[in-house]
Design a protein around this motif. Structure first.
Motif, PDB file in Angstrom:
ATOM      1  N   ALA A 144      15.180  25.787  17.863  1.00 36.78           N
ATOM      2  CA  ALA A 144      14.533  24.989  18.919  1.00 36.78           C
ATOM      3  C   ALA A 144      13.133  25.524  19.236  1.00 36.78           C
ATOM      4  CB  ALA A 144      15.397  24.978  20.172  1.00 36.78           C
ATOM      5  N   GLU A 145      12.993  26.837  19.310  1.00 36.07           N
ATOM      6  CA  GLU A 145      11.677  27.425  19.589  1.00 36.07           C
ATOM      7  C   GLU A 145      10.676  27.096  18.489  1.00 36.07           C
ATOM      8  OE1 GLU A 145      12.602  31.454  22.078  1.00 36.07           O
ATOM      9  OE2 GLU A 145      13.310  31.386  20.004  1.00 36.07           O
ATOM     10  N   ILE A 146      11.128  27.157  17.245  1.00 33.36           N
ATOM     11  CA  ILE A 146      10.246  26.836  16.117  1.00 33.36           C
ATOM     12  C   ILE A 146       9.890  25.361  16.146  1.00 33.36           C
ATOM     13  CG2 ILE A 146      10.072  26.722  13.599  1.00 33.36           C
ATOM     14  CD1 ILE A 146      12.054  29.153  13.568  1.00 33.36           C
ATOM     15  N   THR A 147      10.876  24.501  16.403  1.00 36.07           N
ATOM     16  CA  THR A 147      10.655  23.052  16.403  1.00 36.07           C
ATOM     17  C   THR A 147       9.595  22.650  17.422  1.00 36.07           C
ATOM     18  OG1 THR A 147      12.921  22.674  15.680  1.00 36.07           O
ATOM     19  CG2 THR A 147      11.783  20.811  16.662  1.00 36.07           C
ATOM     20  N   ARG A 148       9.588  23.302  18.580  1.00 38.62           N
ATOM     21  CA  ARG A 148       8.603  22.963  19.618  1.00 38.62           C
ATOM     22  C   ARG A 148       7.167  23.197  19.174  1.00 38.62           C
ATOM     23  NH1 ARG A 148      12.693  24.925  23.236  1.00 38.62           N
ATOM     24  NH2 ARG A 148      11.839  27.027  23.228  1.00 38.62           N
ATOM     25  N   THR A 149       6.957  24.026  18.158  1.00 34.00           N
ATOM     26  CA  THR A 149       5.591  24.350  17.726  1.00 34.00           C
ATOM     27  C   THR A 149       5.151  23.574  16.484  1.00 34.00           C
ATOM     28  OG1 THR A 149       6.253  26.204  16.305  1.00 34.00           O
ATOM     29  CG2 THR A 149       5.869  26.684  18.644  1.00 34.00           C
ATOM     30  N   LEU A 150       6.041  22.716  15.954  1.00 34.74           N
ATOM     31  CA  LEU A 150       5.728  22.008  14.708  1.00 34.74           C
ATOM     32  C   LEU A 150       5.935  20.503  14.845  1.00 34.74           C
ATOM     33  CD1 LEU A 150       7.527  24.367  12.174  1.00 34.74           C
ATOM     34  CD2 LEU A 150       5.087  24.213  12.597  1.00 34.74           C
ATOM     35  N   PRO A 151       5.227  19.717  14.049  1.00 27.83           N
ATOM     36  CA  PRO A 151       5.394  18.265  14.091  1.00 27.83           C
ATOM     37  C   PRO A 151       6.511  17.766  13.168  1.00 27.83           C
ATOM     38  CG  PRO A 151       3.578  18.797  12.658  1.00 27.83           C
ATOM     39  CD  PRO A 151       4.096  20.106  13.221  1.00 27.83           C
ATOM     40  N   VAL A 152       7.627  18.502  13.115  1.00 30.32           N
ATOM     41  CA  VAL A 152       8.773  18.102  12.290  1.00 30.32           C
ATOM     42  C   VAL A 152      10.034  18.152  13.140  1.00 30.32           C
ATOM     43  CG1 VAL A 152       7.741  18.823  10.096  1.00 30.32           C
ATOM     44  CG2 VAL A 152       9.119  20.434  11.383  1.00 30.32           C
ATOM     45  N   SER A 153      11.067  17.495  12.683  1.00 32.24           N
ATOM     46  CA  SER A 153      12.321  17.426  13.446  1.00 32.24           C
ATOM     47  C   SER A 153      13.080  18.752  13.397  1.00 32.24           C
ATOM     48  CB  SER A 153      13.213  16.323  12.879  1.00 32.24           C
ATOM     49  OG  SER A 153      13.676  16.699  11.592  1.00 32.24           O
ATOM     50  N   GLN A 154      14.015  18.886  14.322  1.00 36.17           N
ATOM     51  CA  GLN A 154      14.841  20.081  14.367  1.00 36.17           C
ATOM     52  C   GLN A 154      15.684  20.203  13.100  1.00 36.17           C
ATOM     53  OE1 GLN A 154      16.603  20.828  18.133  1.00 36.17           O
ATOM     54  NE2 GLN A 154      18.050  22.325  17.347  1.00 36.17           N
ATOM     55  N   SER A 155      16.173  19.069  12.590  1.00 34.89           N
ATOM     56  CA  SER A 155      16.970  19.138  11.355  1.00 34.89           C
ATOM     57  C   SER A 155      16.107  19.572  10.171  1.00 34.89           C
ATOM     58  CB  SER A 155      17.672  17.809  11.078  1.00 34.89           C
ATOM     59  OG  SER A 155      16.735  16.786  10.860  1.00 34.89           O
ATOM     60  N   ALA A 156      14.843  19.160  10.146  1.00 33.02           N
ATOM     61  CA  ALA A 156      13.939  19.595   9.070  1.00 33.02           C
ATOM     62  C   ALA A 156      13.694  21.102   9.159  1.00 33.02           C
ATOM     63  CB  ALA A 156      12.620  18.837   9.135  1.00 33.02           C
ATOM     64  N   VAL A 157      13.479  21.605  10.376  1.00 28.58           N
ATOM     65  CA  VAL A 157      13.296  23.053  10.561  1.00 28.58           C
ATOM     66  C   VAL A 157      14.539  23.791  10.088  1.00 28.58           C
ATOM     67  CG1 VAL A 157      13.018  24.893  12.274  1.00 28.58           C
ATOM     68  CG2 VAL A 157      11.581  22.848  12.401  1.00 28.58           C
ATOM     69  N   SER A 158      15.716  23.281  10.431  1.00 27.68           N
ATOM     70  CA  SER A 158      16.969  23.911   9.996  1.00 27.68           C
ATOM     71  C   SER A 158      17.080  23.947   8.474  1.00 27.68           C
ATOM     72  CB  SER A 158      18.173  23.163  10.578  1.00 27.68           C
ATOM     73  OG  SER A 158      18.218  23.325  11.963  1.00 27.68           O
ATOM     74  N   GLN A 159      16.688  22.861   7.830  1.00 28.31           N
ATOM     75  CA  GLN A 159      16.735  22.824   6.357  1.00 28.31           C
ATOM     76  C   GLN A 159      15.761  23.834   5.748  1.00 28.31           C
ATOM     77  OE1 GLN A 159      18.865  21.219   4.230  1.00 28.31           O
ATOM     78  NE2 GLN A 159      19.937  20.829   6.145  1.00 28.31           N
ATOM     79  N   HIS A 160      14.568  23.937   6.316  1.00 30.47           N
ATOM     80  CA  HIS A 160      13.594  24.917   5.827  1.00 30.47           C
ATOM     81  C   HIS A 160      14.114  26.346   6.027  1.00 30.47           C
ATOM     82  CE1 HIS A 160      10.365  22.294   4.624  1.00 30.47           C
ATOM     83  NE2 HIS A 160      10.342  21.689   5.805  1.00 30.47           N
ATOM     84  N   LEU A 161      14.724  26.594   7.177  1.00 26.90           N
ATOM     85  CA  LEU A 161      15.288  27.919   7.428  1.00 26.90           C
ATOM     86  C   LEU A 161      16.428  28.233   6.461  1.00 26.90           C
ATOM     87  CD1 LEU A 161      15.170  27.941  11.303  1.00 26.90           C
ATOM     88  CD2 LEU A 161      14.029  29.596   9.798  1.00 26.90           C
ATOM     89  N   LYS A 162      17.188  27.223   6.095  1.00 32.30           N
ATOM     90  CA  LYS A 162      18.268  27.419   5.125  1.00 32.30           C
ATOM     91  C   LYS A 162      17.694  27.887   3.781  1.00 32.30           C
ATOM     92  CE  LYS A 162      21.942  25.043   2.677  1.00 32.30           C
ATOM     93  NZ  LYS A 162      22.478  23.774   2.248  1.00 32.30           N
ATOM     94  N   VAL A 163      16.609  27.263   3.350  1.00 29.37           N
ATOM     95  CA  VAL A 163      15.967  27.658   2.087  1.00 29.37           C
ATOM     96  C   VAL A 163      15.432  29.085   2.204  1.00 29.37           C
ATOM     97  CG1 VAL A 163      14.044  27.179   0.507  1.00 29.37           C
ATOM     98  CG2 VAL A 163      15.418  25.292   1.432  1.00 29.37           C
ATOM     99  N   LEU A 164      14.778  29.403   3.320  1.00 28.42           N
ATOM    100  CA  LEU A 164      14.248  30.756   3.524  1.00 28.42           C
ATOM    101  C   LEU A 164      15.378  31.784   3.569  1.00 28.42           C
ATOM    102  CD1 LEU A 164      11.522  29.960   6.198  1.00 28.42           C
ATOM    103  CD2 LEU A 164      11.115  30.685   3.826  1.00 28.42           C
ATOM    104  N   LYS A 165      16.498  31.409   4.160  1.00 24.28           N
ATOM    105  CA  LYS A 165      17.649  32.318   4.221  1.00 24.28           C
ATOM    106  C   LYS A 165      18.236  32.536   2.832  1.00 24.28           C
ATOM    107  CE  LYS A 165      21.903  33.035   6.793  1.00 24.28           C
ATOM    108  NZ  LYS A 165      23.139  32.532   6.241  1.00 24.28           N
ATOM    109  N   GLU A 166      18.387  31.460   2.065  1.00 23.81           N
ATOM    110  CA  GLU A 166      18.917  31.586   0.698  1.00 23.81           C
ATOM    111  C   GLU A 166      17.998  32.429  -0.182  1.00 23.81           C
ATOM    112  OE1 GLU A 166      19.478  27.515  -0.456  1.00 23.81           O
ATOM    113  OE2 GLU A 166      21.376  27.352   0.633  1.00 23.81           O
ATOM    114  N   ALA A 167      16.706  32.398   0.099  1.00 26.76           N
ATOM    115  CA  ALA A 167      15.739  33.204  -0.661  1.00 26.76           C
ATOM    116  C   ALA A 167      15.639  34.633  -0.115  1.00 26.76           C
ATOM    117  CB  ALA A 167      14.359  32.543  -0.613  1.00 26.76           C
ATOM    118  N   ARG A 168      16.436  34.927   0.919  1.00 30.90           N
ATOM    119  CA  ARG A 168      16.481  36.252   1.544  1.00 30.90           C
ATOM    120  C   ARG A 168      15.145  36.628   2.189  1.00 30.90           C
ATOM    121  NH1 ARG A 168      18.746  40.819  -1.654  1.00 30.90           N
ATOM    122  NH2 ARG A 168      18.892  41.696   0.415  1.00 30.90           N
ATOM    123  N   LEU A 169      14.457  35.641   2.730  1.00 37.00           N
ATOM    124  CA  LEU A 169      13.223  35.917   3.468  1.00 37.00           C
ATOM    125  C   LEU A 169      13.483  36.009   4.969  1.00 37.00           C
ATOM    126  CD1 LEU A 169      10.789  33.672   1.461  1.00 37.00           C
ATOM    127  CD2 LEU A 169      10.744  36.171   1.607  1.00 37.00           C
TER     128      LEU A 169
END
Length: 103
Positions: free
Chosen positions: A31-56
């Motif tokens: 939610a904190e990240i979503t408030r700073t970007l022009p993308v939906s919360q579900s999009a932020v979650s998907q991006h975080l999933k990719v970053l998590k899978e990449a161990r970032l």
């Protein structure tokens, strides 16, 4: 050293890079990240999933939400790979400079 490039591929997306940089500044929730970007919360979650899978990034449950942090182990692996590349480039530069000094 072999490297699988998942982290480089994950950071190739500009939105994902921005999210990674936000998490690097300080741990935060979706939610904190979503408030700073022009993308939906579900999009932020998907991006975080990719970053998590990449161990970032890594996720730490905190009550009803998840807080995302930089994953030092994954980031350290990428840094070691980059450091090796930089070291190899400097070694090559030194060799060429020494060869020019001999002529």
């Amino acid at each position: 050293m072999t490297y699988d490039y998942a982290q480089i591929a994950a950071l190739a997306d500009p939105t994902r890079r921005t999210i990674f940089e936000r998490v690097a500044q300080r741990p935060c929730s979706v939610a904190e990240i979503t408030r700073t970007l022009p993308v939906s919360q579900s999009a932020v979650s998907q991006h975080l999933k990719v970053l998590k899978e990449a161990r970032l990034v890594r996720m730490q449950p905190q009550g009803a939400r998840n807080i995302y942090h930089i994953d030092p182990a994954g980031l350290g692996r990428m840094r070691a790979w980059l450091d090796q590349l930089w070291g190899d480039a400097l070694d090559e530069f030194k060799l060429k400079a020494e060869m020019e000094d001999q002529t």
